[in-house]
Design a protein around this motif. Structure first.
Motif, PDB file in Angstrom:
ATOM      1  N   GLU A   6       0.826  -1.207   0.000  1.00 49.07           N
ATOM      2  CA  GLU A   6       0.000   0.000   0.000  1.00 49.07           C
ATOM      3  C   GLU A   6       0.863   1.262   0.000  1.00 49.07           C
ATOM      4  O   GLU A   6       0.563   2.238  -0.696  1.00 49.07           O
ATOM      5  CB  GLU A   6      -0.923   0.007   1.213  1.00 49.07           C
ATOM      6  CG  GLU A   6      -1.851   1.216   1.261  1.00 49.07           C
ATOM      7  CD  GLU A   6      -2.759   1.224   2.478  1.00 49.07           C
ATOM      8  OE1 GLU A   6      -3.643   2.096   2.545  1.00 49.07           O
ATOM      9  OE2 GLU A   6      -2.574   0.358   3.368  1.00 49.07           O
ATOM     10  N   GLN A   7       1.947   1.250   0.770  1.00 45.12           N
ATOM     11  CA  GLN A   7       2.842   2.411   0.791  1.00 45.12           C
ATOM     12  C   GLN A   7       3.519   2.625  -0.561  1.00 45.12           C
ATOM     13  O   GLN A   7       3.736   3.768  -0.975  1.00 45.12           O
ATOM     14  CB  GLN A   7       3.901   2.237   1.882  1.00 45.12           C
ATOM     15  CG  GLN A   7       3.366   2.408   3.294  1.00 45.12           C
ATOM     16  CD  GLN A   7       4.414   2.048   4.331  1.00 45.12           C
ATOM     17  OE1 GLN A   7       4.826   0.893   4.460  1.00 45.12           O
ATOM     18  NE2 GLN A   7       4.854   3.044   5.093  1.00 45.12           N
ATOM     19  N   VAL A   8       3.855   1.536  -1.237  1.00 43.37           N
ATOM     20  CA  VAL A   8       4.440   1.662  -2.569  1.00 43.37           C
ATOM     21  C   VAL A   8       3.428   2.263  -3.531  1.00 43.37           C
ATOM     22  O   VAL A   8       3.764   3.141  -4.349  1.00 43.37           O
ATOM     23  CB  VAL A   8       4.924   0.292  -3.078  1.00 43.37           C
ATOM     24  CG1 VAL A   8       5.464   0.407  -4.501  1.00 43.37           C
ATOM     25  CG2 VAL A   8       6.004  -0.278  -2.153  1.00 43.37           C
ATOM     26  N   GLU A   9       2.193   1.817  -3.457  1.00 42.25           N
ATOM     27  CA  GLU A   9       1.152   2.355  -4.332  1.00 42.25           C
ATOM     28  C   GLU A   9       0.899   3.829  -4.042  1.00 42.25           C
ATOM     29  O   GLU A   9       0.690   4.632  -4.966  1.00 42.25           O
ATOM     30  CB  GLU A   9      -0.130   1.539  -4.158  1.00 42.25           C
ATOM     31  CG  GLU A   9      -0.005   0.113  -4.687  1.00 42.25           C
ATOM     32  CD  GLU A   9      -1.186  -0.764  -4.315  1.00 42.25           C
ATOM     33  OE1 GLU A   9      -1.980  -0.343  -3.437  1.00 42.25           O
ATOM     34  OE2 GLU A   9      -1.312  -1.865  -4.898  1.00 42.25           O
ATOM     35  N   ARG A  47      13.246   8.226  -7.369  1.00 41.27           N
ATOM     36  CA  ARG A  47      11.946   7.688  -6.974  1.00 41.27           C
ATOM     37  C   ARG A  47      11.766   7.804  -5.455  1.00 41.27           C
ATOM     38  O   ARG A  47      10.757   8.315  -4.955  1.00 41.27           O
ATOM     39  CB  ARG A  47      11.834   6.220  -7.396  1.00 41.27           C
ATOM     40  CG  ARG A  47      11.848   5.982  -8.893  1.00 41.27           C
ATOM     41  CD  ARG A  47      11.817   4.482  -9.205  1.00 41.27           C
ATOM     42  NE  ARG A  47      11.894   4.201 -10.620  1.00 41.27           N
ATOM     43  CZ  ARG A  47      10.847   4.084 -11.433  1.00 41.27           C
ATOM     44  NH1 ARG A  47       9.635   4.235 -10.944  1.00 41.27           N
ATOM     45  NH2 ARG A  47      11.006   3.813 -12.716  1.00 41.27           N
ATOM     46  N   GLY A  48      12.748   7.304  -4.730  1.00 44.31           N
ATOM     47  CA  GLY A  48      12.659   7.320  -3.281  1.00 44.31           C
ATOM     48  C   GLY A  48      12.810   8.700  -2.690  1.00 44.31           C
ATOM     49  O   GLY A  48      12.132   9.046  -1.707  1.00 44.31           O
ATOM     50  N   GLU A 146       9.700   5.844   3.432  1.00 42.77           N
ATOM     51  CA  GLU A 146       9.312   6.613   2.250  1.00 42.77           C
ATOM     52  C   GLU A 146      10.282   6.392   1.093  1.00 42.77           C
ATOM     53  O   GLU A 146       9.877   6.346  -0.074  1.00 42.77           O
ATOM     54  CB  GLU A 146       9.256   8.107   2.577  1.00 42.77           C
ATOM     55  CG  GLU A 146       8.283   8.473   3.675  1.00 42.77           C
ATOM     56  CD  GLU A 146       8.927   8.471   5.045  1.00 42.77           C
ATOM     57  OE1 GLU A 146       8.331   9.054   5.969  1.00 42.77           O
ATOM     58  OE2 GLU A 146      10.036   7.910   5.194  1.00 42.77           O
ATOM     59  N   VAL A 147      11.562   6.255   1.425  1.00 40.73           N
ATOM     60  CA  VAL A 147      12.573   6.027   0.395  1.00 40.73           C
ATOM     61  C   VAL A 147      12.378   4.651  -0.247  1.00 40.73           C
ATOM     62  O   VAL A 147      12.354   4.510  -1.473  1.00 40.73           O
ATOM     63  CB  VAL A 147      13.994   6.169   0.978  1.00 40.73           C
ATOM     64  CG1 VAL A 147      15.050   5.751  -0.032  1.00 40.73           C
ATOM     65  CG2 VAL A 147      14.235   7.608   1.436  1.00 40.73           C
ATOM     66  N   VAL A 148      12.215   3.636   0.571  1.00 47.83           N
ATOM     67  CA  VAL A 148      12.030   2.282   0.054  1.00 47.83           C
ATOM     68  C   VAL A 148      10.740   2.187  -0.760  1.00 47.83           C
ATOM     69  O   VAL A 148      10.705   1.577  -1.833  1.00 47.83           O
ATOM     70  CB  VAL A 148      12.031   1.261   1.199  1.00 47.83           C
ATOM     71  CG1 VAL A 148      11.678  -0.133   0.691  1.00 47.83           C
ATOM     72  CG2 VAL A 148      13.400   1.237   1.889  1.00 47.83           C
ATOM     73  N   ALA A 149       9.667   2.791  -0.257  1.00 47.83           N
ATOM     74  CA  ALA A 149       8.402   2.757  -0.989  1.00 47.83           C
ATOM     75  C   ALA A 149       8.545   3.424  -2.355  1.00 47.83           C
ATOM     76  O   ALA A 149       8.006   2.936  -3.356  1.00 47.83           O
ATOM     77  CB  ALA A 149       7.307   3.438  -0.174  1.00 47.83           C
ATOM     78  N   GLY A 150       9.274   4.525  -2.400  1.00 51.82           N
ATOM     79  CA  GLY A 150       9.496   5.181  -3.686  1.00 51.82           C
ATOM     80  C   GLY A 150      10.257   4.303  -4.654  1.00 51.82           C
ATOM     81  O   GLY A 150       9.912   4.208  -5.842  1.00 51.82           O
TER      82      GLY A 150
END
Length: 306
Positions: A6-9, A47-48, A146-150
């Motif tokens: 969900e965080q990635v989305e 991205r991240g 946030e970095v990993v999700a990005g």
């Protein structure tokens, strides 16, 4: 700490229009390259970093003081680029042996560049102190949700761009990219970590049962030189049963030269590391196994390619 699909989305929505949807290139019946070296500032890192800075802007923790990070080069470039695009200052701490091409590029992005120590860990310590003293937002190179999700938005793109694949080969330094990709892909494909023998942070952590400091060096240390795997990456690696593979110096150098010679892809050594698992035989695919190789960075000295 952990990261969810969900965080990635959510990250994908947040950074939409800020980063490039990089193309894929099918190079054989079973092998496809994800050309992330074509991302802004030459690596997957924006991205991240856009997700980190934009999330902080939403909650008010990104102020006019700006952002600070520690980086062997690529994370710093990403923070500098994202900060410039968002209109805030960036201060980047890099080791004294960071590649001249990356340091010069940082300065063209209006970043304040501070060179400290001989490896990432020393630059990191100095960046943390600077963040605490100044109030600037600290953007970790690889170990913040946030970095990993990005970074995981790359995995979402793969699912949209390729009609079925079995395995993704990902070079690993601190582990932010592989953690994000594995979270995004879930159980739809195997994720394989590829590390230099001289910088085996994830492999040694899996052996030890947790992140540990390791000695790092070698041709890919400028981008894969984190001394310790990130806590998030380790948690994801265990949860997703990531397969670790190690490659030697000669294999990395040969793979980098092949990427240039055969495909005219100018990559840094770290970005060639994933491909080296195939070309050296360190990873032996099954018959008809459909493989994606993430080619993740282009910040290199072109004079070293032939």
């Amino acid at each position: 700490m952990t990261v969810t699909r969900e965080q990635v989305e959510q990250a994908a929505v947040r950074i939409d229009g800020r980063v490039r949807r990089t193309p894929v290139l099918r190079v054989s019946e079973t092998v496809t390259f994800k050309l992330e070296l074509l991302q802004h500032v030459g690596s997957f890192k924006p991205r991240g970093m856009f997700n980190r800075l934009l999330a902080a802007k939403e909650d008010g923790s990104l102020t006019g003081v700006g952002a600070v990070t520690a980086s062997g080069g690529n994370a710093g470039l990403a923070v500098a680029y994202a900060a410039r695009e968002l209109g805030v200052p960036a201060r980047i701490f890099v080791p004294q042996n960071a590649p001249a091409a990356k340091v010069a590029r940082l300065r063209t992005l209006d970043a304040d560049v501070v060179q400290v120590g001989s490896e990432y860990a020393e630059a990191y310590a100095a960046a943390v102190v600077a963040s605490e003293e100044s109030g600037a937002l600290f953007a970790h190179a690889y170990d913040q949700p946030e970095v990993v999700a990005g970074q995981g938005t790359l995995g979402l793109e793969l699912l949209e761009q390729i009609d079925g694949f079995d395995t993704v080969l990902v070079a690993v330094g601190g582990g932010g990219l592989i953690a994000g990709i594995a979270t995004a892909i879930g159980d739809r494909a195997r994720v394989v970590s590829v590390e230099p023998e001289l910088a085996p942070t994830l492999a040694r952590a899996l052996e030890a049962g947790g992140p540990i400091d390791v000695q790092v060096g070698g041709v890919a240390a400028d981008s894969l030189g984190a001394r310790r795997i990130g806590e998030i990456a380790f948690e994801v690696a265990v949860r997703q049963n990531i397969t670790p593979v190690l490659v030697d110096e000669a294999a990395i150098t040969a793979a980098r030269q092949e990427l240039w010679r055969e495909y005219r892809l100018a990559t840094e050594h770290g970005a060639a590391t994933a491909y080296a698992a195939l070309t050296s035989g360190a990873y032996k695919p099954a018959a008809d196994e459909r493989i994606v190789v993430v080619v993740c960075g282009a910040n290199t000295d072109l004079g070293t390619l032939s």
